[in-house]
Design a protein around this motif. Structure first.
Motif, PDB file in Angstrom:
ATOM      1  N   MET A  55      37.736  31.823  43.878  1.00  0.00           N
ATOM      2  CA  MET A  55      36.752  32.494  44.689  1.00  0.00           C
ATOM      3  C   MET A  55      37.029  33.994  44.665  1.00  0.00           C
ATOM      4  SD  MET A  55      36.063  32.788  48.739  1.00  0.00           S
ATOM      5  CE  MET A  55      36.602  31.456  49.431  1.00  0.00           C
ATOM      6  N   ARG A  56      36.065  34.770  44.340  1.00  0.00           N
ATOM      7  CA  ARG A  56      36.237  36.217  44.278  1.00  0.00           C
ATOM      8  C   ARG A  56      35.386  36.871  45.358  1.00  0.00           C
ATOM      9  NH1 ARG A  56      35.807  40.355  39.209  1.00  0.00           N
ATOM     10  NH2 ARG A  56      36.324  42.132  40.449  1.00  0.00           N
ATOM     11  N   GLN A  57      36.016  37.699  46.161  1.00  0.00           N
ATOM     12  CA  GLN A  57      35.309  38.417  47.216  1.00  0.00           C
ATOM     13  C   GLN A  57      35.637  39.891  47.090  1.00  0.00           C
ATOM     14  OE1 GLN A  57      36.505  36.688  50.904  1.00  0.00           O
ATOM     15  NE2 GLN A  57      35.337  34.837  50.568  1.00  0.00           N
ATOM     16  N   GLY A  58      34.750  40.665  46.512  1.00  0.00           N
ATOM     17  CA  GLY A  58      34.966  42.089  46.367  1.00  0.00           C
ATOM     18  C   GLY A  58      36.176  42.403  45.513  1.00  0.00           C
ATOM     19  N   SER A  59      37.147  43.085  46.128  1.00  0.00           N
ATOM     20  CA  SER A  59      38.320  43.512  45.367  1.00  0.00           C
ATOM     21  C   SER A  59      39.519  42.598  45.596  1.00  0.00           C
ATOM     22  CB  SER A  59      38.685  44.944  45.757  1.00  0.00           C
ATOM     23  OG  SER A  59      39.092  44.990  47.112  1.00  0.00           O
ATOM     24  N   ARG A  60      39.305  41.412  46.132  1.00  0.00           N
ATOM     25  CA  ARG A  60      40.425  40.491  46.342  1.00  0.00           C
ATOM     26  C   ARG A  60      40.181  39.159  45.647  1.00  0.00           C
ATOM     27  NH1 ARG A  60      39.636  39.058  52.763  1.00  0.00           N
ATOM     28  NH2 ARG A  60      37.782  37.802  52.442  1.00  0.00           N
ATOM     29  N   LEU A  61      41.281  38.522  45.289  1.00  0.00           N
ATOM     30  CA  LEU A  61      41.214  37.246  44.586  1.00  0.00           C
ATOM     31  C   LEU A  61      41.976  36.182  45.365  1.00  0.00           C
ATOM     32  CD1 LEU A  61      42.016  38.355  40.912  1.00  0.00           C
ATOM     33  CD2 LEU A  61      39.777  38.008  41.941  1.00  0.00           C
ATOM     34  N   SER A  62      41.538  34.948  45.227  1.00  0.00           N
ATOM     35  CA  SER A  62      42.267  33.824  45.806  1.00  0.00           C
ATOM     36  C   SER A  62      43.589  33.659  45.051  1.00  0.00           C
ATOM     37  CB  SER A  62      41.450  32.543  45.677  1.00  0.00           C
ATOM     38  OG  SER A  62      41.354  32.164  44.315  1.00  0.00           O
ATOM     39  N   ARG A  63      44.478  32.836  45.592  1.00  0.00           N
ATOM     40  CA  ARG A  63      45.759  32.592  44.916  1.00  0.00           C
ATOM     41  C   ARG A  63      45.528  32.020  43.515  1.00  0.00           C
ATOM     42  NH1 ARG A  63      49.711  29.589  48.358  1.00  0.00           N
ATOM     43  NH2 ARG A  63      50.472  31.645  48.898  1.00  0.00           N
ATOM     44  N   ASN A  64      44.584  31.095  43.373  1.00  0.00           N
ATOM     45  CA  ASN A  64      44.312  30.507  42.051  1.00  0.00           C
ATOM     46  C   ASN A  64      43.836  31.566  41.065  1.00  0.00           C
ATOM     47  OD1 ASN A  64      45.052  27.963  42.913  1.00  0.00           O
ATOM     48  ND2 ASN A  64      42.948  27.288  43.277  1.00  0.00           N
ATOM     49  N   ASP A  65      42.913  32.414  41.510  1.00  0.00           N
ATOM     50  CA  ASP A  65      42.398  33.453  40.621  1.00  0.00           C
ATOM     51  C   ASP A  65      43.459  34.508  40.326  1.00  0.00           C
ATOM     52  OD1 ASP A  65      39.937  32.207  40.438  1.00  0.00           O
ATOM     53  OD2 ASP A  65      39.026  33.417  42.027  1.00  0.00           O
ATOM     54  N   LYS A 118      51.263  30.095  37.278  1.00  0.00           N
ATOM     55  CA  LYS A 118      50.666  29.007  38.051  1.00  0.00           C
ATOM     56  C   LYS A 118      50.577  29.413  39.523  1.00  0.00           C
ATOM     57  CE  LYS A 118      52.143  25.417  34.950  1.00  0.00           C
ATOM     58  NZ  LYS A 118      52.701  24.098  34.793  1.00  0.00           N
ATOM     59  N   PRO A 119      49.595  28.873  40.255  1.00  0.00           N
ATOM     60  CA  PRO A 119      49.479  29.195  41.681  1.00  0.00           C
ATOM     61  C   PRO A 119      50.775  28.903  42.446  1.00  0.00           C
ATOM     62  CG  PRO A 119      47.492  28.099  40.939  1.00  0.00           C
ATOM     63  CD  PRO A 119      48.477  28.040  39.799  1.00  0.00           C
ATOM     64  N   GLY A 120      51.478  27.852  42.084  1.00  0.00           N
ATOM     65  CA  GLY A 120      52.740  27.529  42.745  1.00  0.00           C
ATOM     66  C   GLY A 120      53.792  28.612  42.559  1.00  0.00           C
ATOM     67  N   THR A 121      53.720  29.302  41.427  1.00  0.00           N
ATOM     68  CA  THR A 121      54.652  30.405  41.181  1.00  0.00           C
ATOM     69  C   THR A 121      54.397  31.529  42.177  1.00  0.00           C
ATOM     70  OG1 THR A 121      54.828  29.852  38.838  1.00  0.00           O
ATOM     71  CG2 THR A 121      55.419  32.107  39.470  1.00  0.00           C
ATOM     72  N   LEU A 122      53.135  31.871  42.393  1.00  0.00           N
ATOM     73  CA  LEU A 122      52.811  32.910  43.376  1.00  0.00           C
ATOM     74  C   LEU A 122      53.270  32.494  44.766  1.00  0.00           C
ATOM     75  CD1 LEU A 122      49.251  34.236  42.426  1.00  0.00           C
ATOM     76  CD2 LEU A 122      51.430  35.432  42.300  1.00  0.00           C
ATOM     77  N   ARG A 177      44.201  30.709  54.021  1.00  0.00           N
ATOM     78  CA  ARG A 177      44.245  31.065  52.595  1.00  0.00           C
ATOM     79  C   ARG A 177      44.881  32.426  52.389  1.00  0.00           C
ATOM     80  NH1 ARG A 177      40.057  28.033  49.504  1.00  0.00           N
ATOM     81  NH2 ARG A 177      39.163  26.606  51.002  1.00  0.00           N
ATOM     82  N   ARG A 178      45.486  32.580  51.220  1.00  0.00           N
ATOM     83  CA  ARG A 178      46.086  33.860  50.829  1.00  0.00           C
ATOM     84  C   ARG A 178      45.192  34.534  49.809  1.00  0.00           C
ATOM     85  NH1 ARG A 178      50.436  35.870  52.951  1.00  0.00           N
ATOM     86  NH2 ARG A 178      51.614  34.337  54.111  1.00  0.00           N
ATOM     87  N   TYR A 179      45.093  35.841  49.949  1.00  0.00           N
ATOM     88  CA  TYR A 179      44.303  36.639  49.022  1.00  0.00           C
ATOM     89  C   TYR A 179      45.144  37.788  48.501  1.00  0.00           C
ATOM     90  CZ  TYR A 179      40.303  34.063  50.688  1.00  0.00           C
ATOM     91  OH  TYR A 179      39.434  33.045  50.989  1.00  0.00           O
ATOM     92  N   TYR A 180      44.815  38.218  47.307  1.00  0.00           N
ATOM     93  CA  TYR A 180      45.529  39.285  46.627  1.00  0.00           C
ATOM     94  C   TYR A 180      44.526  40.356  46.230  1.00  0.00           C
ATOM     95  CZ  TYR A 180      49.186  35.784  46.273  1.00  0.00           C
ATOM     96  OH  TYR A 180      50.135  34.842  46.582  1.00  0.00           O
ATOM     97  N   GLU A 181      44.852  41.603  46.533  1.00  0.00           N
ATOM     98  CA  GLU A 181      44.013  42.729  46.134  1.00  0.00           C
ATOM     99  C   GLU A 181      44.178  42.956  44.632  1.00  0.00           C
ATOM    100  OE1 GLU A 181      41.881  44.382  48.114  1.00  0.00           O
ATOM    101  OE2 GLU A 181      42.485  43.180  49.857  1.00  0.00           O
ATOM    102  N   ILE A 182      43.076  43.186  43.948  1.00  0.00           N
ATOM    103  CA  ILE A 182      43.117  43.396  42.499  1.00  0.00           C
ATOM    104  C   ILE A 182      44.015  44.577  42.145  1.00  0.00           C
ATOM    105  CG2 ILE A 182      41.759  44.030  40.463  1.00  0.00           C
ATOM    106  CD1 ILE A 182      39.497  42.298  41.630  1.00  0.00           C
ATOM    107  N   ALA A 183      43.942  45.653  42.922  1.00  0.00           N
ATOM    108  CA  ALA A 183      44.782  46.829  42.647  1.00  0.00           C
ATOM    109  C   ALA A 183      46.266  46.473  42.738  1.00  0.00           C
ATOM    110  CB  ALA A 183      44.447  47.962  43.618  1.00  0.00           C
ATOM    111  N   ASP A 184      46.641  45.616  43.700  1.00  0.00           N
ATOM    112  CA  ASP A 184      48.036  45.200  43.829  1.00  0.00           C
ATOM    113  C   ASP A 184      48.463  44.330  42.649  1.00  0.00           C
ATOM    114  OD1 ASP A 184      48.333  46.529  46.265  1.00  0.00           O
ATOM    115  OD2 ASP A 184      47.804  44.749  47.440  1.00  0.00           O
TER     116      ASP A 184
END
Length: 62
Positions: A1-11, A19-23, A41-48
């Motif tokens: 799931m992509r929302q703006g500048s952040r990504l889900s753990r899978n993405d 793998k998501p488990g690694t994150l 849920r955890r999200y990650y900023e694309i810039a990060d």
């Protein structure tokens, strides 16, 4: 799931080529790109993710 500048753990995992488990494991030990928890849920900023990928280091925040 992509929302703006952040990504889900899978993405985010796909973006980094892990793998998501690694994150999840990295987050538990304070390594890897910083993430934010929204609800259950955890999200990650694309810039990060880009900074982590380029430097291979965490900035210390989770």
């Amino acid at each position: 799931m992509r929302q703006g500048s952040r990504l889900s753990r899978n993405d985010a995992a796909e973006f980094l080529g892990v793998k998501p488990g690694t994150l999840k494991s990295w987050q538990r030990v304070g390594y890897g790109p910083p993430s934010k928890k929204v609800g259950h849920r955890r999200y990650y900023e694309i810039a990060d993710l880009q900074a982590f990928s380029a430097g291979g280091q965490s900035n210390g925040s989770c």
